[in-house]
Design an enzyme around this catalytic site. Sequence first.
Site, PDB file in Angstrom:
ATOM      1  N   ALA A  53       0.850  -1.201   0.000  1.00  8.83           N
ATOM      2  CA  ALA A  53       0.000   0.000   0.000  1.00  8.83           C
ATOM      3  C   ALA A  53       0.880   1.243   0.000  1.00  8.83           C
ATOM      4  O   ALA A  53       1.990   1.225   0.513  1.00  8.83           O
ATOM      5  CB  ALA A  53      -0.901  -0.005   1.224  1.00  8.83           C
ATOM      6  N   LYS A  81      -6.474   2.822  -3.851  1.00  9.65           N
ATOM      7  CA  LYS A  81      -6.633   2.955  -2.399  1.00  9.65           C
ATOM      8  C   LYS A  81      -7.127   4.378  -2.124  1.00  9.65           C
ATOM      9  O   LYS A  81      -6.415   5.339  -2.416  1.00  9.65           O
ATOM     10  CB  LYS A  81      -5.269   2.715  -1.727  1.00  9.65           C
ATOM     11  CG  LYS A  81      -5.198   3.151  -0.272  1.00  9.65           C
ATOM     12  CD  LYS A  81      -3.791   2.992   0.306  1.00  9.65           C
ATOM     13  CE  LYS A  81      -3.690   3.644   1.670  1.00  9.65           C
ATOM     14  NZ  LYS A  81      -2.320   3.596   2.214  1.00  9.65           N
ATOM     15  N   PRO A  99      -9.009   9.344   4.742  1.00  8.69           N
ATOM     16  CA  PRO A  99      -9.097   9.337   3.272  1.00  8.69           C
ATOM     17  C   PRO A  99      -8.090  10.269   2.606  1.00  8.69           C
ATOM     18  O   PRO A  99      -7.501  11.140   3.248  1.00  8.69           O
ATOM     19  CB  PRO A  99     -10.504   9.872   3.028  1.00  8.69           C
ATOM     20  CG  PRO A  99     -10.754  10.818   4.151  1.00  8.69           C
ATOM     21  CD  PRO A  99      -9.931  10.341   5.329  1.00  8.69           C
ATOM     22  N   GLU A 362      -0.282   2.831   8.195  1.00  9.98           N
ATOM     23  CA  GLU A 362      -0.301   4.022   7.325  1.00  9.98           C
ATOM     24  C   GLU A 362       0.636   3.898   6.110  1.00  9.98           C
ATOM     25  O   GLU A 362       0.823   4.859   5.369  1.00  9.98           O
ATOM     26  CB  GLU A 362       0.000   5.325   8.079  1.00  9.98           C
ATOM     27  CG  GLU A 362      -1.022   5.698   9.128  1.00  9.98           C
ATOM     28  CD  GLU A 362      -2.319   6.305   8.577  1.00  9.98           C
ATOM     29  OE1 GLU A 362      -2.469   6.392   7.357  1.00  9.98           O
ATOM     30  OE2 GLU A 362      -3.177   6.645   9.404  1.00  9.98           O
ATOM     31  N   ILE A 366       7.215   2.782   1.407  1.00 17.55           N
ATOM     32  CA  ILE A 366       7.510   3.136   0.011  1.00 17.55           C
ATOM     33  C   ILE A 366       7.578   4.661  -0.132  1.00 17.55           C
ATOM     34  O   ILE A 366       8.380   5.191  -0.903  1.00 17.55           O
ATOM     35  CB  ILE A 366       6.484   2.482  -0.938  1.00 17.55           C
ATOM     36  CG1 ILE A 366       6.705   0.957  -0.904  1.00 17.55           C
ATOM     37  CG2 ILE A 366       6.612   3.016  -2.364  1.00 17.55           C
ATOM     38  CD1 ILE A 366       5.598   0.130  -1.505  1.00 17.55           C
ATOM     39  N   TYR A 456       8.731  18.964   7.421  1.00 19.88           N
ATOM     40  CA  TYR A 456       8.031  18.154   6.422  1.00 19.88           C
ATOM     41  C   TYR A 456       8.182  16.655   6.743  1.00 19.88           C
ATOM     42  O   TYR A 456       9.301  16.165   6.951  1.00 19.88           O
ATOM     43  CB  TYR A 456       8.575  18.428   5.003  1.00 19.88           C
ATOM     44  CG  TYR A 456       7.901  17.530   3.997  1.00 19.88           C
ATOM     45  CD1 TYR A 456       6.624  17.829   3.540  1.00 19.88           C
ATOM     46  CD2 TYR A 456       8.502  16.347   3.562  1.00 19.88           C
ATOM     47  CE1 TYR A 456       5.959  16.986   2.661  1.00 19.88           C
ATOM     48  CE2 TYR A 456       7.845  15.494   2.679  1.00 19.88           C
ATOM     49  CZ  TYR A 456       6.578  15.824   2.240  1.00 19.88           C
ATOM     50  OH  TYR A 456       5.923  14.973   1.386  1.00 19.88           O
TER      51      TYR A 456
HETATM   52  C1  FAD Z   1       5.394  -6.473   7.497  1.00 14.06           C
HETATM   53  C2  FAD Z   1       5.679  -5.325   6.589  1.00 14.06           C
HETATM   54  C3  FAD Z   1       4.653  -4.738   5.858  1.00 14.06           C
HETATM   55  C4  FAD Z   1       4.922  -3.646   5.031  1.00 14.06           C
HETATM   56  N1  FAD Z   1       3.896  -3.041   4.363  1.00 14.06           N
HETATM   57  C5  FAD Z   1       4.155  -1.920   3.642  1.00 14.06           C
HETATM   58  C6  FAD Z   1       3.124  -1.245   2.952  1.00 14.06           C
HETATM   59  O1  FAD Z   1       1.965  -1.666   2.926  1.00 14.06           O
HETATM   60  N2  FAD Z   1       3.449  -0.118   2.292  1.00 14.06           N
HETATM   61  C7  FAD Z   1       4.703   0.381   2.265  1.00 14.06           C
HETATM   62  O2  FAD Z   1       4.935   1.447   1.678  1.00 14.06           O
HETATM   63  N3  FAD Z   1       5.705  -0.275   2.850  1.00 14.06           N
HETATM   64  C8  FAD Z   1       5.462  -1.404   3.535  1.00 14.06           C
HETATM   65  N4  FAD Z   1       6.488  -2.065   4.126  1.00 14.06           N
HETATM   66  C9  FAD Z   1       7.851  -1.613   3.866  1.00 14.06           C
HETATM   67  C10 FAD Z   1       8.287  -2.143   2.517  1.00 14.06           C
HETATM   68  O3  FAD Z   1       8.146  -3.536   2.484  1.00 14.06           O
HETATM   69  C11 FAD Z   1       9.739  -1.787   2.267  1.00 14.06           C
HETATM   70  O4  FAD Z   1       9.911  -0.420   2.479  1.00 14.06           O
HETATM   71  C12 FAD Z   1      10.121  -2.102   0.856  1.00 14.06           C
HETATM   72  O5  FAD Z   1       9.786  -3.405   0.499  1.00 14.06           O
HETATM   73  C13 FAD Z   1      11.596  -1.887   0.641  1.00 14.06           C
HETATM   74  O6  FAD Z   1      12.352  -2.924   1.097  1.00 14.06           O
HETATM   75  P1  FAD Z   1      13.894  -2.894   0.741  1.00 14.06           P
HETATM   76  O7  FAD Z   1      14.037  -2.900  -0.722  1.00 14.06           O
HETATM   77  O8  FAD Z   1      14.518  -1.799   1.521  1.00 14.06           O
HETATM   78  O9  FAD Z   1      14.424  -4.243   1.358  1.00 14.06           O
HETATM   79  P2  FAD Z   1      14.254  -5.772   0.885  1.00 14.06           P
HETATM   80  O10 FAD Z   1      12.964  -6.015   0.210  1.00 14.06           O
HETATM   81  O11 FAD Z   1      14.540  -6.586   2.101  1.00 14.06           O
HETATM   82  O12 FAD Z   1      15.399  -5.979  -0.193  1.00 14.06           O
HETATM   83  C14 FAD Z   1      16.723  -6.180   0.192  1.00 14.06           C
HETATM   84  C15 FAD Z   1      17.527  -6.556  -1.026  1.00 14.06           C
HETATM   85  O13 FAD Z   1      18.886  -6.602  -0.651  1.00 14.06           O
HETATM   86  C16 FAD Z   1      19.469  -7.764  -1.218  1.00 14.06           C
HETATM   87  N5  FAD Z   1      20.620  -8.141  -0.418  1.00 14.06           N
HETATM   88  C17 FAD Z   1      20.716  -8.269   0.923  1.00 14.06           C
HETATM   89  N6  FAD Z   1      21.956  -8.662   1.254  1.00 14.06           N
HETATM   90  C18 FAD Z   1      22.649  -8.779   0.106  1.00 14.06           C
HETATM   91  C19 FAD Z   1      23.972  -9.162  -0.217  1.00 14.06           C
HETATM   92  N7  FAD Z   1      24.843  -9.551   0.713  1.00 14.06           N
HETATM   93  N8  FAD Z   1      24.340  -9.190  -1.517  1.00 14.06           N
HETATM   94  C20 FAD Z   1      23.480  -8.829  -2.500  1.00 14.06           C
HETATM   95  N9  FAD Z   1      22.215  -8.444  -2.246  1.00 14.06           N
HETATM   96  C21 FAD Z   1      21.816  -8.431  -0.958  1.00 14.06           C
HETATM   97  C22 FAD Z   1      18.355  -8.787  -1.219  1.00 14.06           C
HETATM   98  O14 FAD Z   1      18.592  -9.820  -2.152  1.00 14.06           O
HETATM   99  C23 FAD Z   1      17.187  -7.898  -1.636  1.00 14.06           C
HETATM  100  O15 FAD Z   1      17.168  -7.792  -3.040  1.00 14.06           O
HETATM  101  C24 FAD Z   1       6.249  -3.172   4.928  1.00 14.06           C
HETATM  102  C25 FAD Z   1       7.273  -3.793   5.627  1.00 14.06           C
HETATM  103  C26 FAD Z   1       7.005  -4.856   6.456  1.00 14.06           C
HETATM  104  C27 FAD Z   1       8.126  -5.484   7.213  1.00 14.06           C
HETATM  105  N1  LIG Z   2       1.409  13.220   1.125  1.00 13.86           N
HETATM  106  C1  LIG Z   2       0.091  12.817   1.301  1.00 13.86           C
HETATM  107  C2  LIG Z   2      -0.082  12.188   2.646  1.00 13.86           C
HETATM  108  C3  LIG Z   2      -1.497  11.906   2.876  1.00 13.86           C
HETATM  109  C4  LIG Z   2      -2.537  12.744   2.733  1.00 13.86           C
HETATM  110  N2  LIG Z   2      -3.690  12.065   2.994  1.00 13.86           N
HETATM  111  C5  LIG Z   2      -3.393  10.806   3.298  1.00 13.86           C
HETATM  112  C6  LIG Z   2      -4.201   9.738   3.565  1.00 13.86           C
HETATM  113  C7  LIG Z   2      -3.602   8.544   3.797  1.00 13.86           C
HETATM  114 CL1  LIG Z   2      -4.579   7.201   4.116  1.00 13.86          CL
HETATM  115  C8  LIG Z   2      -2.237   8.397   3.768  1.00 13.86           C
HETATM  116  C9  LIG Z   2      -1.417   9.461   3.480  1.00 13.86           C
HETATM  117  C10 LIG Z   2      -2.004  10.665   3.234  1.00 13.86           C
HETATM  118  C11 LIG Z   2      -0.432  11.930   0.173  1.00 13.86           C
HETATM  119  O1  LIG Z   2      -0.020  10.781   0.003  1.00 13.86           O
HETATM  120  O2  LIG Z   2      -1.308  12.395  -0.520  1.00 13.86           O
END
Ligand code: FAD
Ligand SMILES: N[C@H](Cc1c[nH]c2cc(Cl)ccc12)C(=O)O
Length: 522
Positions: A53, A81, A99, A362, A366, A456
């Site tokens: 999300a 969403k 919202p 929330e 990302i 911010y």
């Molecule tokens: C439970 C949960 C729910 C989430 N839900 C949301 C959501 O709904 N919305 C949202 O915006 N964010 C969410 N997030 C956050 C989101 O998942 C992350 O911000 C996003 O996926 C970025 O992850 P990343 O790329 O930093 O790490 P990762 O996805 O962990 O990627 C790490 C990378 O590094 C590589 N790597 C690691 N070590 C090495 C190595 N030694 N050599 C080479 N490669 C290596 C791996 O292979 C992989 O490619 C959630 C997180 C969690 C934990």
């Molecule tokens: N930067 C804003 C943050 C924001 C404004 N309204 C909402 C509602 C929800 Cl559910 C999450 C974030 C925000 C944007 O993304 O528009």
Amino acid sequence: MTGDASTVRNVVVVGGGTAGWMTASYLNAAFGDRVSITVVESAQIGTIGVGEATFSDIRHFFDFLGLPEREWMPECNATYKLAVRFQDWREPGHHFYHPFEQLRSVKGFPLTDWWLRYKPNERFDIACFVMAALIDGGRSPRHLDGRLIEQEFVEADGVPSTIAEYQGAQFPYAYHFEAHLLAKYLTRYSTLRGVRHVTDNVVDVGLDERGWITHVDTAEHGRIAGDLFVDCTGFRGLLINKALAEPFVSYQDSLPNNSAVALQVPMDMDKDPLRPCTTATAQEAGWIWTIPLLSRIGTGYVYASDYLEPDQAERTLREFVGPAGANATANHIKMRIGRSNRSWVNNCVAIGLSSGFVEPLESTGIFFIHYAIEQLVKYYPAADWNPSLRDGYNDSVRHVQDGVREFLVLHYKAAKRDDNAYWRDAKTRVMPDGLAERLEQWRSKVPDAGSTYARYHGLPPYSYNCILLGMGGIDVAPSPALELLDEKAALTEFHQIRDKAQALLRVLPTQNEYFRRMRNEA
Ligand SMILES: Cc1cc2nc3c(=O)[nH]c(=O)nc-3n(C[C@H](O)[C@H](O)[C@H](O)COP(=O)(O)OP(=O)(O)OC[C@H]3O[C@@H](n4cnc5c(N)ncnc54)[C@H](O)[C@@H]3O)c2cc1C
Ligand SMILES: N[C@H](Cc1c[nH]c2cc(Cl)ccc12)C(=O)O
């Protein structure tokens, strides 16, 4: 390659999750072949595999890459969403929405303030926002012909912007998508445009005598040298925390959730209604997310391991999901909650989970990535590595993370629910600096730009209004001045919102109808 040697030309991104590929594709779109980019990603070490999300701001990312919805959305099983729906945070059976819709104001007072005075509807969100009724009705924010919902928002066709530059009206929706499909899509996008992709494990990080990274060593592809190294290795923080020993600042004193268990539940968009929102349902020791995608429902229980064992969390999640999830494999995740003290150290910039993470409530992960990449372009270094650029970057990234932390803590403080130790402790747990004082202010004046986290951090004051009024655990009084003002204009505004919602409900398609059309046209 063109130009002189006075800028940083050779970027190595370590990690190929959402953060790694968003960074590579964005830098490529920004700098073209003036900067060469290599992404090194392990085939053995998986990505986190969740993160579905977003904030509405993410549209600036896709615009920047020149990707219209009709291209990337079907590839990522994406849906719209319109809000986060908070279920049972106040009491069982209660829900409210946060919202994507600007809060109106009347005579200089936000409509929430007028709602506190006149309570024209039991639920503040239905009274103050058009969106609430549309989400309850499962509607799409676009008509079948693709026209955007009749909001104040006017789409600026083909003018890429950034989060920080955009000063327009609140965009009415964000997206849900399969994060691993987005990473795949961006891999294709980037490699087609010249980004080098190395699939290998980084086994060592080479530092010079000043502690600057000179290269990474891979298991099979040898040494990869670079000028700037972007650490996208997730919670491992392989470069920033391990190689450069940058300390990690934990947020766990104020945000105890540190674990999650996730399931991917099959769904059939021809039968099951697609709710156009993320749902966060309060549980015994945390909350469960429900994210409708075109292919499946993404769901998971986020919880505090001090209060709940993983097997109990999984059982609760399976009961919550019911038979549809019977064959789904549970993915248990430990979360590192907090941030790297500095995200940019020497010639290494951490982006994604290696930089910081609050918790999924929330959906800010990302957004953190997107914001960090935009800041990296803004503060991009020259060959002299002017420390002011690094410091400016670190300052802005830190405030986004600390500000979001404060916003999330408010959810738990303000939730009326206090039926067990987890929810009671949430009310007495230590608060980030300044929040206690702000909470006191909000009791007699709903949050505004002058009384929310000053720097911010992505969240507008109206978001704080939603959480404070929706959660119901903190009494908030209307401004005394409202007693002395003519209320007619405010009551008219409430009527107009109701009328507009009714009119839109009559003409907007459901999400199912909208995406069936998109699928058939693809
Ligand atoms: C439970 C949960 C729910 C989430 N839900 C949301 C959501 O709904 N919305 C949202 O915006 N964010 C969410 N997030 C956050 C989101 O998942 C992350 O911000 C996003 O996926 C970025 O992850 P990343 O790329 O930093 O790490 P990762 O996805 O962990 O990627 C790490 C990378 O590094 C590589 N790597 C690691 N070590 C090495 C190595 N030694 N050599 C080479 N490669 C290596 C791996 O292979 C992989 O490619 C959630 C997180 C969690 C934990
Ligand atoms: N930067 C804003 C943050 C924001 C404004 N309204 C909402 C509602 C929800 Cl559910 C999450 C974030 C925000 C944007 O993304 O528009």
